[in-house]
Design a protein around this motif. Structure first.
Motif, PDB file in Angstrom:
ATOM      1  N   SER A 129       1.027  -0.933   0.367  1.00 57.38           N
ATOM      2  CA  SER A 129       0.115   0.197   0.320  1.00 57.38           C
ATOM      3  C   SER A 129       0.791   1.576   0.031  1.00 57.38           C
ATOM      4  O   SER A 129       1.969   1.475   0.735  1.00 57.38           O
ATOM      5  N   VAL A 130      -0.083   2.150  -0.973  1.00 58.14           N
ATOM      6  CA  VAL A 130       1.329   3.185  -0.426  1.00 58.14           C
ATOM      7  C   VAL A 130       0.517   4.749  -1.064  1.00 58.14           C
ATOM      8  O   VAL A 130      -0.670   5.052  -2.028  1.00 58.14           O
ATOM      9  N   GLU A 138      -1.211   7.357   1.048  1.00 57.07           N
ATOM     10  CA  GLU A 138      -2.015   7.758   1.490  1.00 57.07           C
ATOM     11  C   GLU A 138      -1.458   6.703   2.701  1.00 57.07           C
ATOM     12  O   GLU A 138      -2.074   5.570   2.961  1.00 57.07           O
ATOM     13  N   PRO A 139      -1.940   7.639   4.548  1.00 58.56           N
ATOM     14  CA  PRO A 139      -2.360   6.450   5.290  1.00 58.56           C
ATOM     15  C   PRO A 139      -3.500   5.513   5.018  1.00 58.56           C
ATOM     16  O   PRO A 139      -4.636   6.093   4.586  1.00 58.56           O
ATOM     17  N   THR A 150       3.778   0.979   2.979  1.00 55.99           N
ATOM     18  CA  THR A 150       5.061   2.094   2.639  1.00 55.99           C
ATOM     19  C   THR A 150       5.276   2.837   2.491  1.00 55.99           C
ATOM     20  O   THR A 150       4.368   3.623   1.535  1.00 55.99           O
ATOM     21  N   TRP A 183       6.477   6.843   1.561  1.00 59.38           N
ATOM     22  CA  TRP A 183       7.921   7.660   0.786  1.00 59.38           C
ATOM     23  C   TRP A 183       7.160   9.123   0.264  1.00 59.38           C
ATOM     24  O   TRP A 183       6.251   8.893   0.029  1.00 59.38           O
ATOM     25  N   THR A 216       7.829  11.646  -3.655  1.00 58.91           N
ATOM     26  CA  THR A 216       8.788  11.927  -4.595  1.00 58.91           C
ATOM     27  C   THR A 216       9.490  12.222  -4.525  1.00 58.91           C
ATOM     28  O   THR A 216      10.419  11.765  -4.698  1.00 58.91           O
ATOM     29  N   GLU A 217       9.997  12.894  -3.439  1.00 60.02           N
ATOM     30  CA  GLU A 217      10.972  13.453  -2.640  1.00 60.02           C
ATOM     31  C   GLU A 217      11.924  12.400  -2.308  1.00 60.02           C
ATOM     32  O   GLU A 217      13.113  12.398  -2.663  1.00 60.02           O
ATOM     33  N   ALA A 219       9.604  16.328   6.140  1.00 60.76           N
ATOM     34  CA  ALA A 219       8.386  15.716   5.305  1.00 60.76           C
ATOM     35  C   ALA A 219       6.980  16.588   5.108  1.00 60.76           C
ATOM     36  O   ALA A 219       6.469  16.353   3.792  1.00 60.76           O
ATOM     37  N   ASP A 245       4.487  16.052   7.043  1.00 64.68           N
ATOM     38  CA  ASP A 245       3.704  14.366   7.288  1.00 64.68           C
ATOM     39  C   ASP A 245       3.644  15.287   8.910  1.00 64.68           C
ATOM     40  O   ASP A 245       4.929  14.586   9.932  1.00 64.68           O
ATOM     41  N   LEU A 248       1.594   7.077   9.978  1.00 62.72           N
ATOM     42  CA  LEU A 248       1.428   8.135   9.791  1.00 62.72           C
ATOM     43  C   LEU A 248      -0.071   8.525  10.154  1.00 62.72           C
ATOM     44  O   LEU A 248      -0.684   8.546   9.871  1.00 62.72           O
ATOM     45  N   ARG A 286      -0.718  14.778   6.288  1.00 59.23           N
ATOM     46  CA  ARG A 286       0.465  16.289   5.861  1.00 59.23           C
ATOM     47  C   ARG A 286      -0.359  17.013   6.703  1.00 59.23           C
ATOM     48  O   ARG A 286      -1.535  17.048   7.586  1.00 59.23           O
ATOM     49  N   LYS A 308      -5.317  11.174  -4.115  1.00 65.73           N
ATOM     50  CA  LYS A 308      -4.997  11.427  -2.645  1.00 65.73           C
ATOM     51  C   LYS A 308      -6.363  12.743  -2.505  1.00 65.73           C
ATOM     52  O   LYS A 308      -6.775  13.173  -3.040  1.00 65.73           O
TER      53      LYS A 308
HETATM   54  C1  6R9 Z   1       4.689   7.907  -3.124  1.00 64.58           C
HETATM   55  C2  6R9 Z   1       3.847   9.153  -3.063  1.00 64.58           C
HETATM   56  C3  6R9 Z   1       3.782  12.187  -0.792  1.00 64.58           C
HETATM   57  C4  6R9 Z   1       2.661  12.397   0.444  1.00 64.58           C
HETATM   58  C5  6R9 Z   1       3.187  11.909   1.416  1.00 64.58           C
HETATM   59  C6  6R9 Z   1       2.337  11.581   2.578  1.00 64.58           C
HETATM   60  C7  6R9 Z   1       1.387  10.648   1.396  1.00 64.58           C
HETATM   61  C8  6R9 Z   1       2.843   7.884   1.421  1.00 64.58           C
HETATM   62  C9  6R9 Z   1       1.875   6.675   2.464  1.00 64.58           C
HETATM   63  C10 6R9 Z   1       1.555   8.275   2.662  1.00 64.58           C
HETATM   64  C11 6R9 Z   1       1.090   7.785   5.388  1.00 64.58           C
HETATM   65  C12 6R9 Z   1       2.075   5.905   3.463  1.00 64.58           C
HETATM   66  N1  6R9 Z   1       1.913   8.611   1.515  1.00 64.58           N
HETATM   67  N2  6R9 Z   1       2.986   7.262   1.521  1.00 64.58           N
HETATM   68  N3  6R9 Z   1       0.822   8.586   3.681  1.00 64.58           N
HETATM   69  N4  6R9 Z   1       1.478   6.272   4.649  1.00 64.58           N
HETATM   70  N5  6R9 Z   1       1.947   3.990   3.280  1.00 64.58           N
HETATM   71  O1  6R9 Z   1       2.677   9.050  -2.802  1.00 64.58           O
HETATM   72  O2  6R9 Z   1       4.563   9.968  -3.129  1.00 64.58           O
HETATM   73  O3  6R9 Z   1       2.848  11.485  -4.301  1.00 64.58           O
HETATM   74  O4  6R9 Z   1       4.784  13.036  -3.093  1.00 64.58           O
HETATM   75  O5  6R9 Z   1       3.155  11.996  -2.084  1.00 64.58           O
HETATM   76  O6  6R9 Z   1       2.105  11.068   0.122  1.00 64.58           O
HETATM   77  O7  6R9 Z   1       1.684  12.249   3.031  1.00 64.58           O
HETATM   78  O8  6R9 Z   1       4.199  13.335   2.853  1.00 64.58           O
HETATM   79  P1  6R9 Z   1       3.821  11.465  -3.518  1.00 64.58           P
END
Ligand code: 6R9
Length: 653
Positions: free
Chosen positions: A391-392, A394-395, A418, A420, A422-423, A504, A506, A518, A521, A615
């Motif tokens: 999963s990636v 958002e929380p 996971t 992470w 873009t940065e 970051a 977050d 997490l 934001r 998101k």
């Molecule tokens: C990879 C990606 C980054 C923002 C990040 C955070 C949110 C991404 C998350 C998560 C909670 C996770 N985010 N993965 N929050 N749990 N596993 O999404 O990059 O589009 O740059 O967004 O997404 O808020 O700061 P990007």
């Protein structure tokens, strides 16, 4: 903006469920518990070892140069070619017949690309770009649907050292023009169109329009892939068909070795305000960390696994976990062009069944949508090939996590949540599937070699059981190097809030075991009667109610409490907005999190406003909740969503 009043984020959500790694997976995992324990000892030595997963023309002797923080250089005296690492070396190792891509077009057409074929195609495309006069260092904009040529084009650019700037195919001519101008691109690679929701959807007209805008004059050529066959306007001398130029090129191309710090790509993040930021990634460190994380976090076994990341190549997830990470490991992947519900809501599960996908990587928004459609849909397909889920984006709400594991993962597969950006370029915080006993909703630990923690307003680390800001305290190989053309903005955005630490943006908390959760934001954090409350936790409490599939929560100005919690919910498949449900939901949140988190207002809606990468855009909901005119809606997937939501609102009090 952000968490204020020196009050840490309240730590409200209690989640007691635990899932140990399956014994069989743990025993054969790429990273075992023992290796994990050892890894952390020397961070730089650890990354130097991971860099050796790659094939270097000149092996680096330096690991990190941090003499001019926050401008990092990783493996600076090494040289390598990224495309060679992602393609040629697998062919040379005897894996030319292995499938690199199972392409599935939305209309049901398909194409299988082996590593040997991918090598030929990447070389031809590289030779074509050279014929167009593209040199190392020149920028190439890529505006394509999810077709094999997108991957081929990115690798061709990498092969000749021309940084690409991929622009998501759903973006408008305006967004494309701004990005072409900012990166000062010389060539644009696009298609006549792609298939979207059962229909051809044109792309080339947006390129034509973008190239009439100031700042785009230096684009010499537009290379156009024929995908849909729709009628396409043509500018003679500038536009070229891919099928005229590329197939006649030689499939021989000797990859040149580039410095580890040679720019690999620019990727724009829209953020919530201001001009998009061109995030710059470079070669050696980026490839080291994307490659390592596929191996460690997805436990990829290239001989047997079929990996499917559902993201678009226009986002960082597609860059790192469709192109560079999996291919550098020699993975077999699915590449799917379309939407999850075309022509039916079981399309994804049908694809998993068809290609025997073993590792699925997707976003919470997709999981919640599937929850809304109901578990009967995946139940009709054979998903027994799946062994790991990711999963990636958002929380992930604990309830969505548990649903994902139960109905997609047969209550058997580990889930890696996971974190992470873009940065960060690659995964930073995540469970390891053979090591970590997982907790639904928590990303848990920084990976080996990554230093992350949670701090308060003063920059002090918070104790376990408290919340604050997520920061990265040491540089990492795949970190952004700067914002393209704007060093000052790089410093201001990421390195000025806390000294020597990367902020970051977050919110996060550490639980009693020190695991990281997490919380969304920090711009979205609510301040209710002097308490900072995370939108994520209130949303998760709502989603834990059996009738709720998805929720978005915002703080709206309130004369007595500062902010009051307003919630927007999407109900599950069969649930209706019956009498008393809203009251029941408010009481449910109060029970789960405490009375302070009880929403003042809850509105059932059909859709939520989302960015094109999925998101939730809380900013727009805040505008609605405060009866304000809506802010910028251009990054919305579907701009009619806001009208629908507003029409459901009671007249302003
Ligand atoms: C990879 C990606 C980054 C923002 C990040 C955070 C949110 C991404 C998350 C998560 C909670 C996770 N985010 N993965 N929050 N749990 N596993 O999404 O990059 O589009 O740059 O967004 O997404 O808020 O700061 P990007």
């Amino acid at each position: 903006m952000g968490v204020s009043s020196n009050e840490s984020l309240a730590n409200l959500l209690k989640e007691e469920r635990r899932f140990a790694p399956p014994a069989e997976l743990a025993a054969a995992a790429n990273v075992t518990a023992e290796a994990y324990k050892k890894a952390a000892a020397d961070r730089l030595e650890f990354w130097a070892t991971q860099a050796r997963r790659l094939t270097w023309d000149i092996a680096p002797t330096e690991t990190l140069d941090w003499s001019n923080p926050p401008f990092a250089k990783w493996f600076a005296d090494g040289k390598l070619n990224v495309a060679y690492n992602c393609v040629d070396r697998h062919v040379e190792a005897g894996h030319g017949d292995r499938v690199a891509l199972h392409f599935e077009g939305e209309p049901g057409d398909g194409r299988t690309v082996s590593y040997a074929e991918l090598k030929d195609e990447v070389c031809r495309a590289a030779n074509a770009l050279i014929e167009l006069g593209v040199k190392a260092g020149d920028r190439v904009a890529i505006y394509l649907p999810m077709i094999p040529e997108a991957v081929i084009a990115m690798l061709a650019c990498a092969r000749i050292g021309a940084p690409h700037s991929v622009v998501f195919g759903g973006f408008s001519a305006d967004a494309l023009a701004t990005r072409i101008a900012d990166a000062d691109a010389r060539v644009v690679i696009t298609a006549d169109g792609g298939y979207r929701r059962g229909k051809p959807s044109a792309l080339k007209p947006a390129v034509d329009e973008a190239l009439t805008r100031p700042g785009t004059e230096k684009v010499r050529n537009v290379l156009v892939v024929r995908r849909t066959g729709q009628e396409t306007a043509w500018t003679e001398g500038r536009d070229l068909w891919w099928h005229d130029l590329v197939p006649r090129q030689s499939e021989q191309h000797t990859p040149q070795a580039f410095d580890a710090e040679h720019p690999l790509f620019i990727l724009y993040t829209s953020g919530t305000t201001g001009k998009p930021k061109g995030i710059l990634h470079t070669t050696g460190g980026y490839l080291t960390q994307t490659s390592y994380t596929v191996h460690a976090v997805f436990d990829l076994k290239p001989e047997t696994d079929v990996f499917w990341c559902t993201a678009d190549v226009g986002w960082v997830t597609g860059h790192s976990y469709i192109v560079y990470g999996p291919l550098s490991n020699g993975a077999t992947q699915v590449l799917y062009e379309g939407t999850p519900d075309t022509p039916h809501q079981g399309r994804w599960w049908e694809i998993i069944q068809k290609y025997r996908v073993s590792i699925l990587y997707t976003a919470p928004t997709a999981i919640r949508t599937c929850m809304k459609w109901g578990e009967d849909i995946p139940a009709k397909f054979d998903l027994s090939s799946l062994r790991l889920l990711g999963s990636v984006g958002e929380p992930i709400n604990p309830e969505a996590w548990v649903w994902y594991r139960k109905y997609i993962g047969a209550d058997r597969t580990p889930i890696v949540d996971t974190w992470w950006q873009t940065e960060t370029g690659a995964i930073m915080i995540s469970p390891l599937p053979g090591v970590t006993t997982t907790k639904p909703g928590s990303a848990q630990h920084p990976l080996p070699g990554v230093a992350a923690t949670v701090i308060d307003d003063e920059g002090n680390e918070v104790p376990n059981g408290s919340g604050g800001y997520l920061v990265l305290t040491e540089p990492w190989p795949s970190m952004l190097r700067t914002i393209w053309g704007d060093e000052q903005r790089y410093l201001d955005t990421y390195w000025s809030r806390f000294e020597n630490r990367y902020f970051a943006g977050d919110g996060a908390k550490k639980d009693e075991d020190g695991d990281i959760w997490l919380l969304g934001r920090v711009d979205d954090v609510m301040l209710v009667s002097g308490h900072n409350i995370s939108t994520t936790e209130v949303e998760s409490a709502l989603v834990s109610h059996p009738k709720v599939a998805e929720a978005a929560v915002v703080g709206a100005a309130d004369p007595t409490t500062g902010q009051a919690i307003a919630a927007f919910v999407i109900l599950r498949g069969s649930a209706t907005e019956e009498e008393g449900l809203i009251e029941e939901l408010r009481a449910h949140v109060a029970r789960e999190l405490g009375p302070i988190a009880k929403p003042k207002r809850i509105l059932a809606v059909a859709e939520l406003p989302k960015t094109r990468s999925g998101k939730i855009m809380r900013r727009l909901l805040r505008d609605v909740a405060e009866n304000r005119q809506l802010g910028d809606v251009t990054t919305l997937t579907d701009s009619t969503v806001m009208e629908l939501i507003q029409s459901k609102l009671p007249a302003a009090p």
